[in-house]
Design a protein around this motif. Sequence first.
Motif, PDB file in Angstrom:
ATOM      1  N   ASP A 171      -6.231   2.501   5.858  1.00 48.01           N
ATOM      2  CA  ASP A 171      -4.950   2.091   5.262  1.00 48.01           C
ATOM      3  C   ASP A 171      -4.052   1.386   6.281  1.00 48.01           C
ATOM      4  O   ASP A 171      -2.850   1.287   6.070  1.00 48.01           O
ATOM      5  N   HIS A 172      -4.629   0.924   7.389  1.00 44.63           N
ATOM      6  CA  HIS A 172      -3.936   0.105   8.396  1.00 44.63           C
ATOM      7  C   HIS A 172      -2.944   0.872   9.266  1.00 44.63           C
ATOM      8  O   HIS A 172      -2.284   0.271  10.118  1.00 44.63           O
ATOM      9  N   ILE A 201      -5.634   9.675   1.471  1.00 45.71           N
ATOM     10  CA  ILE A 201      -6.359   8.430   1.723  1.00 45.71           C
ATOM     11  C   ILE A 201      -6.719   7.812   0.396  1.00 45.71           C
ATOM     12  O   ILE A 201      -7.020   8.502  -0.568  1.00 45.71           O
ATOM     13  N   LEU A 202      -6.692   6.483   0.385  1.00 47.89           N
ATOM     14  CA  LEU A 202      -6.933   5.772  -0.862  1.00 47.89           C
ATOM     15  C   LEU A 202      -8.404   5.916  -1.242  1.00 47.89           C
ATOM     16  O   LEU A 202      -9.280   5.658  -0.435  1.00 47.89           O
ATOM     17  N   GLN A 227     -11.144   2.836  -0.799  1.00 46.94           N
ATOM     18  CA  GLN A 227     -11.567   2.525   0.566  1.00 46.94           C
ATOM     19  C   GLN A 227     -12.473   3.614   1.122  1.00 46.94           C
ATOM     20  O   GLN A 227     -13.428   3.341   1.842  1.00 46.94           O
ATOM     21  N   MET A 257       0.820  -1.208   0.000  1.00 47.06           N
ATOM     22  CA  MET A 257       0.000   0.000   0.000  1.00 47.06           C
ATOM     23  C   MET A 257       0.863   1.271   0.000  1.00 47.06           C
ATOM     24  O   MET A 257       0.518   2.265  -0.614  1.00 47.06           O
TER      25      MET A 257
END
Length: 432
Positions: free
Chosen positions: A310-311, A367-368, A371, A83
């Motif tokens: 994103d963890h 941020i992606l 998601q 990622m």
Amino acid sequence: MLDSVWTKGVQLPDFPSLEGDTKTDVLVVGGGMAGLLIAHKLTRAGIDNLLIEADRICHGVTRNTTAKITSQHGLIYDKLARMFNDDTAKLYYQANQDAIGQFRELAKDVPCDFSEQSSYVYTRHYTVDFEKEMQTLQRLGIPFELKKETQLPFPTDGAIRFRRQAQFHPLLFLQAIAKDLNIRENTRFIAFDGSSVITDSGKIHAKCIVMATHFPIINKHGSYFIKMYQERSYAVALVGAENLQGMYRDADPKGLSFRNCGDYLLLGGGAHRTGKTSDGWKPLENAAAEYYPKFKISYRWATQDCMTLDHLPYIGQYSKRTPRLFVAAGFNKWGMTGSMVAATVLCDLLEGKDAPYGGIFSPSRSILRKQLLINGVSSAVNLLTPTKPRCPHLGCALKWNPQEHSWDCPCHGSRFTNDGKLLDNPANGDLP
Ligand code: FES
């Protein structure tokens, strides 16, 4: 008993409520593991600070953790490397290893059942993801071993072992850490007006403010309500079951986790997005009956975790526009090391030092989009559902949770008792 194993026999120190207006250099909002560690580090660095807690300290998720102190967070390293990149994955490892070292040092002076343990991620069915995790660990130079045999009560297809990780008793630890801090309990944050914090017991003028409230509760900045959600999961403690000599977690996020604590074996699992239907403790009760039929469940409890998309946790300036406002949130179920990392990064920032780990946790990182869209759609559906009661946070429809007899919000995870008392934020008060 619907209470965690940690609450047995622990008397946390009491603190007064705020009485009228006051001033401090750094105001920490939230008296859980993160807030208390931040206040502790600031105090040790000689920085004037005050911590406020809406209820009593450690009355939120901190008392419901499984208290594993590890840098092995499931199959995280391959995810982070893909990622972001290898450097980010490596820094994440170093930040968490550093946190373990800090707990080890503090535990020398604090009786808290701290013990070094190996941590294992096991798999019941060998998968490509499991293989890729080992390849990534190897590439990053992170020490691990693949164990073919484990002490678990069922066969596995192997377990990735990290040595020299740890476990402890979180409330015994915080009982000692909190006692010398400047804390006001039963003091609820109401608003930040740009210069002061307004509470239900007076105004606090602070040069800097750290929001360590589990879910960030200021909606005006940072958009945390679109970049986080919450999950519930369950735990039981079996008395007298064998010692597994380590901390275990399934590579499959739906699987079981294990650790011992004195005479108890803790079993965790059953995770689901807050507000969704679940079987509650049933999967754990079934597992206990299957693998440990001779042992009785003495404690059962549930916990709630903030999940980022994103963890990586959010640690740093609350938003680009708020230079005096900071945040520590989104530990993705790994709140022990996450809290210590947050305390380290935030103290560095507040002392004006370089924060070597700070960059990867910056809340302003991009941020992606995919998601974000999935999370946004899930919230929008609940916002448009025309049933009552509604959540006072941002108005989503609440769902009845028959396992825990609570009203739960599927949007961002606020929870309320049957008669409307707030259980979990980001809502900041009872149901009307
Ligand atoms: Fe945000 Fe309910 S928690 S609307």
